[in-house]
Enzyme design. Structure first.
Site, PDB file in Angstrom:
ATOM      1  N   GLY A   1       4.788   1.642 -11.083  1.00  0.00           N
ATOM      2  CA  GLY A   1       4.062   2.948 -10.923  1.00  0.00           C
ATOM      3  C   GLY A   1       4.199   3.844 -12.434  1.00  0.00           C
TER       4      GLY A   1
ATOM      5  N   GLU B   1      12.141   1.403  -3.444  1.00  0.00           N
ATOM      6  CA  GLU B   1      11.610   3.446  -3.023  1.00  0.00           C
ATOM      7  C   GLU B   1      12.276   3.109  -1.805  1.00  0.00           C
ATOM      8  OE1 GLU B   1       7.411   3.359  -3.081  1.00  0.00           O
ATOM      9  OE2 GLU B   1       7.634   3.308  -5.063  1.00  0.00           O
TER      10      GLU B   1
ATOM     11  N   GLY C   1       1.415  -2.350  -6.311  1.00  0.00           N
ATOM     12  CA  GLY C   1       1.341  -1.282  -5.689  1.00  0.00           C
ATOM     13  C   GLY C   1       0.063  -0.545  -6.005  1.00  0.00           C
ATOM     14  N   GLY C   2       0.215  -0.069  -6.791  1.00  0.00           N
ATOM     15  CA  GLY C   2      -1.515   1.243  -7.378  1.00  0.00           C
ATOM     16  C   GLY C   2      -2.028   0.313  -7.172  1.00  0.00           C
TER      17      GLY C   2
ATOM     18  N   SER D   1       3.634  -2.247 -12.133  1.00  0.00           N
ATOM     19  CA  SER D   1       2.565  -1.873 -13.153  1.00  0.00           C
ATOM     20  C   SER D   1       1.616  -3.219 -13.475  1.00  0.00           C
ATOM     21  CB  SER D   1       2.863  -1.493 -14.412  1.00  0.00           C
ATOM     22  OG  SER D   1       3.279  -0.118 -13.917  1.00  0.00           O
TER      23      SER D   1
ATOM     24  N   TRP E   1       0.664  -1.459  -0.472  1.00  0.00           N
ATOM     25  CA  TRP E   1       0.086  -0.153   0.034  1.00  0.00           C
ATOM     26  C   TRP E   1       0.727   1.071  -0.144  1.00  0.00           C
ATOM     27  CZ3 TRP E   1      -4.646  -0.322   3.904  1.00  0.00           C
ATOM     28  CH2 TRP E   1      -5.342  -1.690   3.239  1.00  0.00           C
ATOM     29  N   LYS E   2       1.877   1.164  -0.210  1.00  0.00           N
ATOM     30  CA  LYS E   2       2.962   2.731   0.890  1.00  0.00           C
ATOM     31  C   LYS E   2       2.179   3.098   1.515  1.00  0.00           C
ATOM     32  CE  LYS E   2       4.739   1.283  -4.290  1.00  0.00           C
ATOM     33  NZ  LYS E   2       5.378   1.181  -5.455  1.00  0.00           N
TER      34      LYS E   2
ATOM     35  N   GLU F   1      11.310  -6.074  -9.186  1.00  0.00           N
ATOM     36  CA  GLU F   1      10.762  -5.746  -9.630  1.00  0.00           C
ATOM     37  C   GLU F   1      11.900  -4.467 -10.240  1.00  0.00           C
ATOM     38  OE1 GLU F   1       7.015  -4.628  -6.592  1.00  0.00           O
ATOM     39  OE2 GLU F   1       8.981  -3.505  -6.042  1.00  0.00           O
TER      40      GLU F   1
END
Ligand code: PGA
Length: 251
Positions: free
Chosen positions: A173, A97, A234-235, A213, A10-11, A167
């Site tokens: 993203g 990140e 992620g997103g 993605s 979820w970051k 990744e």
């Protein structure tokens, strides 16, 4: 046979209330999801509430990072034991990140993995090259460096508890997914490295997720690849609908 594993990263998103709403929705939609391990990784502040809701369900809880010390004067950090205490089973370690913005190195990743294992957490260890590195023909060198450095000093037995996530940073993203063939090429390379570092059995049994993605409309195609065992999302993990479809599409 390696069991697929889909994890939602979820970051830095969602308040506690928003997290509770999302998790309740996922619990409802995924109650019948079978043949796949499901993990959600909210922010630290939402972990305890998430744990309450997910107890005795088929969805496991993970954190997005961890420190390697158990306690002490390390302002702002959180220990593996604290994550266990909050109800986590998994922890993401070495996300790009973290490597990019917070000076994470193979050495710190390695320390974190060892501390997480000692506390009974299951690490999801991220590796992956940047766009410039790929364009310079260095993708495989970077992957080798990340894999050997991050996993230094670990045993085959440790590897039974570790999930790797490939990744490519240029796909995170950005909406640019690696093609299934591009992903498979690196996944197969990682499996070859695991065979060299550990042994054939460890290499065959280690699950390697793809991340970057991942969406409901590309998960099925990605999962066709023989060395691809799931996804770190992620997103698309921030919506009940898209994460549910990804989990179901992975089986
Ligand atoms: P993305 O992120 O799915 O939004 O590309 C993946 C990740 O960083 O784990």
């Amino acid at each position: 046979m390696r069991r697929p594993i889909i994890a939602g990263n979820w970051k830095l998103n969602n308040t506690i209330n928003e997290a509770v709403e999302l998790i309740n929705g996922l619990k409802r939609e995924l109650v019948d999801a079978d043949g796949v391990d499901i993990v959600v990784c909210p922010t630290y502040t939402a972990l305890s509430d998430a744990h309450e809701i997910l107890m005795d369900t088929n969805i496991k809880l993970g954190a997005q990072d961890v420190y390697w010390e158990e306690k002490g004067a390390f302002t702002g950090e959180i220990s593996p034991q604290m994550l266990k205490d909050a109800g986590c089973d998994y922890v993401i370690i070495g996300h790009s990140e973290r490597r990019k913005y917070f000076n994470e190195t193979n050495e710190t990743v390695n320390k974190k993995i060892k501390a997480a294992l000692a506390a009974g957490l299951l690490p999801i260890v991220c590796v992956g090259e940047q766009l410039e590195e790929r364009e310079a023909g260095k993708a495989f060198d970077v992957i080798k460096d990340h894999v050997t450095g991050s996993l230094a000093g670990l045993s085959g037995e440790d590897m039974e508890k570790i999930v790797l996530a490939y990744e490519p940073v240029w796909a995170i993203g950005t909406g640019k997914t690696a093609t299934p063939q591009q992903a498979e090429e690196v996944h197969a390379y990682i499996r070859g490295l695991l065979k060299e570092i550990f042994d054939e059995e460890t290499a065959e049994n280690t699950r390697i997720q793809y991340g970057g993605s991942v969406k409901p409309d590309n998960i099925k195609e990605l999962m066709q690849e023989k060395d691809l065992d799931g996804a770190l999302v992620g997103g698309a993990s921030l919506k009940i609908d898209s994460f549910t479809q990804i989990v179901k599409g992975a089986v």
